[in-house]
Design a protein around this motif. Structure first.
Motif, PDB file in Angstrom:
ATOM      1  N   TYR A 140     -11.343  39.873 -24.497  1.00 51.90           N
ATOM      2  CA  TYR A 140     -12.723  39.476 -24.782  1.00 51.90           C
ATOM      3  C   TYR A 140     -13.036  39.501 -26.274  1.00 51.90           C
ATOM      4  O   TYR A 140     -13.650  38.575 -26.810  1.00 51.90           O
ATOM      5  N   GLY A 141     -12.664  40.575 -26.953  1.00 56.89           N
ATOM      6  CA  GLY A 141     -13.053  40.750 -28.350  1.00 56.89           C
ATOM      7  C   GLY A 141     -12.570  39.631 -29.238  1.00 56.89           C
ATOM      8  O   GLY A 141     -13.344  39.054 -30.021  1.00 56.89           O
ATOM      9  N   ILE A 142     -11.286  39.299 -29.140  1.00 59.00           N
ATOM     10  CA  ILE A 142     -10.721  38.249 -29.987  1.00 59.00           C
ATOM     11  C   ILE A 142     -11.277  36.887 -29.580  1.00 59.00           C
ATOM     12  O   ILE A 142     -11.548  36.032 -30.441  1.00 59.00           O
ATOM     13  N   THR A 143     -11.465  36.672 -28.276  1.00 58.54           N
ATOM     14  CA  THR A 143     -12.028  35.398 -27.827  1.00 58.54           C
ATOM     15  C   THR A 143     -13.432  35.200 -28.381  1.00 58.54           C
ATOM     16  O   THR A 143     -13.759  34.143 -28.944  1.00 58.54           O
ATOM     17  N   LEU A 144     -14.286  36.209 -28.233  1.00 59.90           N
ATOM     18  CA  LEU A 144     -15.651  36.105 -28.747  1.00 59.90           C
ATOM     19  C   LEU A 144     -15.660  35.985 -30.268  1.00 59.90           C
ATOM     20  O   LEU A 144     -16.456  35.226 -30.843  1.00 59.90           O
ATOM     21  N   GLY A 145     -14.775  36.722 -30.918  1.00 52.81           N
ATOM     22  CA  GLY A 145     -14.689  36.646 -32.369  1.00 52.81           C
ATOM     23  C   GLY A 145     -14.278  35.264 -32.845  1.00 52.81           C
ATOM     24  O   GLY A 145     -14.804  34.753 -33.846  1.00 52.81           O
ATOM     25  N   THR A 146     -13.347  34.635 -32.124  1.00 53.92           N
ATOM     26  CA  THR A 146     -12.917  33.277 -32.476  1.00 53.92           C
ATOM     27  C   THR A 146     -14.066  32.286 -32.335  1.00 53.92           C
ATOM     28  O   THR A 146     -14.293  31.442 -33.203  1.00 53.92           O
ATOM     29  N   ILE A 147     -14.805  32.391 -31.220  1.00 53.22           N
ATOM     30  CA  ILE A 147     -15.936  31.487 -30.987  1.00 53.22           C
ATOM     31  C   ILE A 147     -17.000  31.680 -32.067  1.00 53.22           C
ATOM     32  O   ILE A 147     -17.547  30.700 -32.607  1.00 53.22           O
ATOM     33  N   ASN A 148     -17.296  32.928 -32.394  1.00 58.93           N
ATOM     34  CA  ASN A 148     -18.312  33.194 -33.422  1.00 58.93           C
ATOM     35  C   ASN A 148     -17.856  32.725 -34.794  1.00 58.93           C
ATOM     36  O   ASN A 148     -18.662  32.220 -35.593  1.00 58.93           O
ATOM     37  N   GLY A 170     -15.781  24.466 -30.666  1.00 58.70           N
ATOM     38  CA  GLY A 170     -16.513  25.704 -30.433  1.00 58.70           C
ATOM     39  C   GLY A 170     -17.455  25.602 -29.255  1.00 58.70           C
ATOM     40  O   GLY A 170     -17.622  26.556 -28.480  1.00 58.70           O
ATOM     41  N   ARG A 171     -18.087  24.443 -29.093  1.00 61.28           N
ATOM     42  CA  ARG A 171     -19.013  24.239 -27.974  1.00 61.28           C
ATOM     43  C   ARG A 171     -18.289  24.349 -26.640  1.00 61.28           C
ATOM     44  O   ARG A 171     -18.761  25.006 -25.704  1.00 61.28           O
ATOM     45  N   PHE A 172     -17.126  23.709 -26.523  1.00 62.46           N
ATOM     46  CA  PHE A 172     -16.381  23.774 -25.267  1.00 62.46           C
ATOM     47  C   PHE A 172     -15.893  25.190 -24.984  1.00 62.46           C
ATOM     48  O   PHE A 172     -15.966  25.676 -23.850  1.00 62.46           O
ATOM     49  N   MET A 173     -15.394  25.872 -26.010  1.00 64.20           N
ATOM     50  CA  MET A 173     -14.918  27.240 -25.819  1.00 64.20           C
ATOM     51  C   MET A 173     -16.064  28.168 -25.428  1.00 64.20           C
ATOM     52  O   MET A 173     -15.886  29.089 -24.623  1.00 64.20           O
ATOM     53  N   LEU A 174     -17.249  27.927 -25.984  1.00 65.24           N
ATOM     54  CA  LEU A 174     -18.402  28.761 -25.664  1.00 65.24           C
ATOM     55  C   LEU A 174     -18.775  28.620 -24.195  1.00 65.24           C
ATOM     56  O   LEU A 174     -18.965  29.617 -23.486  1.00 65.24           O
ATOM     57  N   TYR A 175     -18.875  27.382 -23.718  1.00 63.40           N
ATOM     58  CA  TYR A 175     -19.249  27.160 -22.328  1.00 63.40           C
ATOM     59  C   TYR A 175     -18.137  27.613 -21.374  1.00 63.40           C
ATOM     60  O   TYR A 175     -18.419  28.129 -20.286  1.00 63.40           O
ATOM     61  N   SER A 176     -16.884  27.397 -21.754  1.00 62.64           N
ATOM     62  CA  SER A 176     -15.770  27.781 -20.869  1.00 62.64           C
ATOM     63  C   SER A 176     -15.687  29.289 -20.700  1.00 62.64           C
ATOM     64  O   SER A 176     -15.367  29.783 -19.611  1.00 62.64           O
ATOM     65  N   SER A 177     -15.929  30.016 -21.771  1.00 63.13           N
ATOM     66  CA  SER A 177     -15.784  31.469 -21.706  1.00 63.13           C
ATOM     67  C   SER A 177     -16.985  32.140 -21.043  1.00 63.13           C
ATOM     68  O   SER A 177     -16.883  33.293 -20.596  1.00 63.13           O
ATOM     69  N   TYR A 178     -18.108  31.437 -20.975  1.00 55.75           N
ATOM     70  CA  TYR A 178     -19.346  32.065 -20.510  1.00 55.75           C
ATOM     71  C   TYR A 178     -19.199  32.646 -19.105  1.00 55.75           C
ATOM     72  O   TYR A 178     -19.357  33.856 -18.888  1.00 55.75           O
ATOM     73  N   VAL A 202     -27.719  34.654 -38.966  1.00 57.85           N
ATOM     74  CA  VAL A 202     -27.903  35.141 -37.602  1.00 57.85           C
ATOM     75  C   VAL A 202     -26.571  35.427 -36.923  1.00 57.85           C
ATOM     76  O   VAL A 202     -26.437  36.400 -36.167  1.00 57.85           O
ATOM     77  N   LEU A 203     -25.563  34.614 -37.184  1.00 60.03           N
ATOM     78  CA  LEU A 203     -24.288  34.744 -36.480  1.00 60.03           C
ATOM     79  C   LEU A 203     -23.389  35.837 -37.052  1.00 60.03           C
ATOM     80  O   LEU A 203     -22.601  36.438 -36.308  1.00 60.03           O
ATOM     81  N   LEU A 204     -23.479  36.101 -38.345  1.00 63.32           N
ATOM     82  CA  LEU A 204     -22.561  37.071 -38.958  1.00 63.32           C
ATOM     83  C   LEU A 204     -22.628  38.453 -38.323  1.00 63.32           C
ATOM     84  O   LEU A 204     -21.579  39.073 -38.073  1.00 63.32           O
ATOM     85  N   PRO A 205     -23.805  39.026 -38.014  1.00 60.93           N
ATOM     86  CA  PRO A 205     -23.831  40.362 -37.405  1.00 60.93           C
ATOM     87  C   PRO A 205     -23.178  40.430 -36.029  1.00 60.93           C
ATOM     88  O   PRO A 205     -22.822  41.526 -35.570  1.00 60.93           O
ATOM     89  N   LEU A 206     -22.979  39.298 -35.370  1.00 64.28           N
ATOM     90  CA  LEU A 206     -22.385  39.309 -34.037  1.00 64.28           C
ATOM     91  C   LEU A 206     -20.919  39.713 -34.069  1.00 64.28           C
ATOM     92  O   LEU A 206     -20.354  40.076 -33.032  1.00 64.28           O
ATOM     93  N   PHE A 207     -20.291  39.671 -35.239  1.00 65.45           N
ATOM     94  CA  PHE A 207     -18.895  40.123 -35.325  1.00 65.45           C
ATOM     95  C   PHE A 207     -18.785  41.615 -35.012  1.00 65.45           C
ATOM     96  O   PHE A 207     -17.727  42.072 -34.568  1.00 65.45           O
ATOM     97  N   ALA A 208     -19.849  42.358 -35.240  1.00 69.25           N
ATOM     98  CA  ALA A 208     -19.830  43.791 -34.898  1.00 69.25           C
ATOM     99  C   ALA A 208     -19.659  43.968 -33.395  1.00 69.25           C
ATOM    100  O   ALA A 208     -18.884  44.821 -32.940  1.00 69.25           O
ATOM    101  N   PHE A 209     -20.374  43.168 -32.590  1.00 69.83           N
ATOM    102  CA  PHE A 209     -20.212  43.249 -31.137  1.00 69.83           C
ATOM    103  C   PHE A 209     -18.810  42.834 -30.720  1.00 69.83           C
ATOM    104  O   PHE A 209     -18.220  43.437 -29.811  1.00 69.83           O
ATOM    105  N   CYS A 210     -18.260  41.808 -31.368  1.00 72.02           N
ATOM    106  CA  CYS A 210     -16.884  41.393 -31.055  1.00 72.02           C
ATOM    107  C   CYS A 210     -15.906  42.538 -31.314  1.00 72.02           C
ATOM    108  O   CYS A 210     -14.963  42.765 -30.540  1.00 72.02           O
ATOM    109  N   TRP A 211     -16.133  43.292 -32.383  1.00 66.46           N
ATOM    110  CA  TRP A 211     -15.263  44.424 -32.702  1.00 66.46           C
ATOM    111  C   TRP A 211     -15.385  45.523 -31.656  1.00 66.46           C
ATOM    112  O   TRP A 211     -14.382  46.103 -31.230  1.00 66.46           O
TER     113      TRP A 211
END
Length: 621
Positions: free
Chosen positions: A459-467, A495-503, A559-568
Motif C-alpha cells: 500500500y505505502g509504495i503504491t499510494l506514494g507513487t500515485i501521489n 495517475g488517474r487510472f492508477m488512482l481509480y484502480s487502486s481505490y 495540498v498533495l505534498l503532506p500526503l506523503f507522510a500518510f504514505c510513509w
C-alpha cells in the motif's frame, strides 16, 4: 493452470463467463463514464451557442478569447454532473444489494439514455434541461459501472486484473463524447446534427438492456460459482461442486494437488499440497517438505505416505493441525512440534482442514488454488474485525479518506478545466484538448504496473507513487509551455487510472467486505461534497485571475505534498508484526507460539531459517 481442477461440463451446459465479461466490459466502455468526456461535450455545447447570451458585449479573457460568463455556466454542468458520479455510490450500493445486478445495470442504462436525450434536446433560447441531464448522466454511469464488479468472482485468481479492466472501460468512456463531437462537426454542427447525434447514441446504449436482461444474473455472482448457458440459451450460475459432483465425487483435493505437484514438478508439503517457490524454504524449515511423488503410482498408494494413511496414523497418535496452516508450536529453541487442534478435528500436518476430504455437501469449492503463504500486518488484520464506527475512527480510515479525496479532487479538477487551461496556454485550435480526450482511453496500458505495485510493493509504495505522479502533474500544469502539456496529459492519464484502480482494491483489502460498502459510501460522500469546490475555484480563475490557473496549480502541490507522510506510515504499518492470513478471505490463520511473547508472528519464518536444508523436488538437499 490446474486444468484437472476444472469441472467437466455436461454437454447440456456451456461455460459463458468470458462472453459475460466481454459484454459487460464493452458496456462499461460505452456508457460507464460518459461524464469524463466533458471537454468534448463542452465544445459541442459551445458550438450550439449554449449560454452565449451577453458574450458579444462582455470583455473576453485574453489569450483564449473565452467568455467568462459562458464558461462559468458550463462549469456548473460539469460540477453537478461529477458530483452525481462521485456521490452516486451512496444510493447505488443499497439499490444493488436490494434488486441485484440485472435490474441495476438496466436502471443505469435507462438513466444514461434519459440524460443524453435531455442534453440533446436542450437549446439556448428554448427547452433547457442541461443541469438535469448532466446529473442523470453522472448518476447513470456510476450505477452501470458498480453493477459489474461481482463478475470478477468468476475469475477468483484474477479478480484484481478483471476489476482493472472494468476501471479501464469506465475511465476510457470519456472518448465517446469526443467521437460524437467529431461526428457533429462533420455534419455541420447544426442543431439537428447535434440533437440527432446525441439521441442516436442514447439508443446505442439501449442495446445493453436486452443484452443484460438475457445474460446478467439476478443476484451477484460469488466465488465458487460458474456461469453457464443451457441448451435452451438460458444463463444461470451454478456451484462448481454441483457441476462436477458426478465426475469428482469422492476425490479429495489433497490427491488432486498431490498430482499437480507431480505433474508440474513443484515441491509439495508432507500432506501433498503444492508449495509456492517463494515459501519452499519456510516449509522445509518446518519439516513439512517431501519429495514429489505421483498418486497414480501403484507403489505410492501401497505406501504409508498417502494423505489418507497419514491422516489415520495421526488420528491414532493424536497429532492434528489448525485450519489453514499446520498448528505448529514453536519452542524457545525454535524447533517445530505438532500441537492439537482445539476443536478436535484431525488433519495431516501442514494440510488445511478444508483440504482433507471433499464431499458433495461441503461449502468449499473444488477449484481452490492454495497459493503462496501470505503474511499481513496484524494491525490490518485486526482492523477488519472492528465495528463500522471503530473502522471509521481509525487512522487508516482518516488517512485513506483524505488521500483519495484530495487526489480525486485534483484529478477531476484538471479534467473539468483541461480545455480552459490549454486554451490559456495557446491551444486555440483545440489540438491538445482533442489529444486529452483521446488519451483517457489508453489508461489500460498501465494495468501491469498498478498490479505489480499492489501485489509486490504494498500500500505505502503504491499510494506514494500515485501521489508523486499527482505532484509532478501539478508542477507541469503550472509551467506555461504548451508543448510540455503533452507530457502533462500522459502522466495525468496514468495517475488517474492508477488512482481509480487502486481505490476499491485497497479499501476492500483494508476494511474487509463486512463494512466495505458503508465505508466507501461515507468516503464518496466526502468526495462529492469536496468536489463541489471545483465551481468556485473555476469561477475565481475565470473572473479573478484572468483565466490563469497557475496559482491553483501551485495550491494543488501544497495540498498533495503532506500526503506523503500518510504514505510513509502505511509503508511502516504494513511491515510491522506480520501474521499469516488466508489470501482469499484476509483472516488471520491460527498459529500458536510458545515461549516468550517477544517471539512474534513476524518471525514465523525467519526464526527457522537455515536450520533445516531445503529439500529439492528430487529429494536431494
Amino acid at each position: 493452470m490446474l486444468d484437472f481442477l476444472a469441472p467437466r461440463l455436461s454437454p447440456a451446459y456451456r461455460d459463458c463467463k468470458v462472453p459475460l465479461l466481454l459484454v459487460t466490459m464493452l458496456g462499461d466502455f460505452v456508457q460507464g463514464g460518459l461524464m469524463f468526456g466533458w471537454n468534448a461535450l463542452a465544445l459541442a455545447l459551445k458550438g450550439q451557442s449554449i449560454y452565449s447570451g451577453g458574450c458579444d458585449t462582455e470583455p473576453k479573457v485574453v489569450n483564449g478569447g473565452l467568455c467568462p460568463t459562458q464558461e462559468s455556466k458550463l462549469a456548473v454542468l460539469w460540477t453537478v454532473g461529477i458530483f452525481a458520479l462521485n456521490f452516486g455510490p451512496v444510493f447505488v450500493g443499497p439499490i444493488l444489494d436490494w434488486v441485484g445486478p440485472k435490474l441495476t445495470t438496466i436502471l443505469g442504462t435507462l438513466l444514461n439514455m434519459t440524460g443524453l436525450i435531455l442534453i440533446g434536446c436542450s437549446t439556448q433560447n428554448g427547452f433547457n434541461a442541461l443541469p438535469a441531464g448532466a446529473v442523470i448522466v453522472g448518476l447513470g454511469g456510476i450505477t452501470y459501472h458498480l453493477a459489474q464488479f461481482h463478475i470478477s468472482n468468476l475469475f477468483p485468481g484474477k479478480r484484481g486484473l478483471i476489476s482493472s479492466l472494468y476501471v479501464a472501460g469506465f475511465t476510457g468512456c470519456g472518448i465517446i463524447f469526443y467521437i460524437l463531437y467529431e461526428i457533429d462537426q462533420r455534419l455541420g454542427e447544426s442543431t439537428a446534427a447535434f440533437r440527432g447525434t446525441i439521441i442516436c447514441y442514447a439508443f446505442v446504449c439501449f442495446l445493453w438492456i436486452p443484452l443484460n436482461l438475457w445474460m446478467m444474473p439476478w443476484t451477484a455472482l460469488r466465488i465458487g460459482e460458474v456461469y453457464v448457458m443451457t441448451n435452451k440459451w438460458r444463463f444461470k450460475p451454478m456451484q462448481r461442486m454441483d457441476l462436477g459432483a458426478s465426475n469428482q465425487q469422492g476425490i479429495s483435493l489433497t490427491t488432486q494437488k498431490s498430482n499437480s505437484g507431480a505433474v508440474n514438478g513443484t515441491a509439495v508439503t508432507a500432506a501433498g499440497v503444492p508449495i509456492h517457490e517463494d515459501h519452499r524454504e519456510a516449509f522445509s524449515n518446518l519439516g513439512l517438505m517431501q519429495r514429489v511423488v505421483s498418486s497414480s503410482d501403484p507403489q505410492w498408494t501401497q505406501s504409508d505416505h498417502t494423505p489418507r494413511k497419514r491422516n489415520l496414523r495421526n488420528t491414532h497418535s493424536g497429532v492434528s493441525s489448525a485450519d489453514g496452516l499446520s498448528d505448529i508450536a514453536l519452542s524457545e529453541s525454535g524447533s517445530p512440534t505438532a500441537g492439537a487442534h482445539a476443536n478436535g478435528h484431525v488433519s495431516p500436518a501442514g494440510l488445511p482442514l478444508a483440504d482433507v476430504e471433499v464431499g458433495i455437501g461441503r461449502d468449499s469449492t473444488q477449484d481452490v488454488v492454495w497459493g503462496p503463504l501470505v503474511f499481513e500486518a496484524r494491525r490490518f488484520v485486526e482492523l477488519r474485525k472492528k465495528s463500522l464506527w471503530q473502522q471509521f475512527m481509525s487512522a487508516e480510515s482518516f488517512g485513506m479518506g483524505l488521500f483519495y479525496t484530495l487526489n480525486v479532487f485534483c484529478i477531476q479538477f484538471y479534467l473539468g478545466t483541461t480545455r480552459l487551461q490549454l486554451e490559456h496556454k495557446g491551444d486555440a485550435q483545440h489540438h491538445y484538448t482533442n489529444f486529452a480526450n483521446i488519451i483517457v482511453s489508453f489508461g489500460f496500458v498501465v494495468i501491469p504496473v498498478i498490479g505489480w505495485l499492489l501485489d509486490h510493493k504494498g500500500y505505502g509504495i503504491t499510494l506514494g507513487t500515485i501521489n508523486c505522479i499527482g505532484v509532478i502533474v501539478s508542477v507541469l500544469q503550472a509551467i506555461p509551455s504548451l508543448r510540455l502539456q503533452v507530457v502533462t496529459l500522459i502522466l495525468w492519464a496514468v495517475g488517474r487510472f492508477m488512482l481509480y484502480s487502486s481505490y476499491f482494491a485497497i479499501f476492500g483489502a483494508l476494511f474487509g467486505f463486512t463494512n466495505f460498502g458503508k465505508i466507501v459510501a461515507i468516503d464518496n460522500t466526502f468526495n462529492g461534497l469536496v468536489g463541489l469546490l471545483q465551481l468556485p475555484f473555476t469561477y475565481w480563475a475565470l473572473h479573478g485571475l484572468g483565466g490563469d490557473f497557475t496559482l491553483l496549480n501551485c495550491l494543488q502541490i501544497v495540498v498533495l505534498l503532506p500526503l506523503f507522510a500518510f504514505c510513509w506510515y502505511m509503508y511502516k504499518w504494513e511491515r510491522q508484526e506480520l501474521v499469516p492470513i488466508r489470501p482469499m478471505e484476509g483472516e488471520e490463520l491460527p498459529c500458536n507460539l510458545s515461549g516468550p511473547r517477544m517471539l512474534r508472528e513476524a518471525d514465523f519464518v525467519t526464526t527457522l531459517k537455515h536450520q533445516i536444508p531445503l529439500e529439492a523436488p528430487d529429494g536431494n538437499s
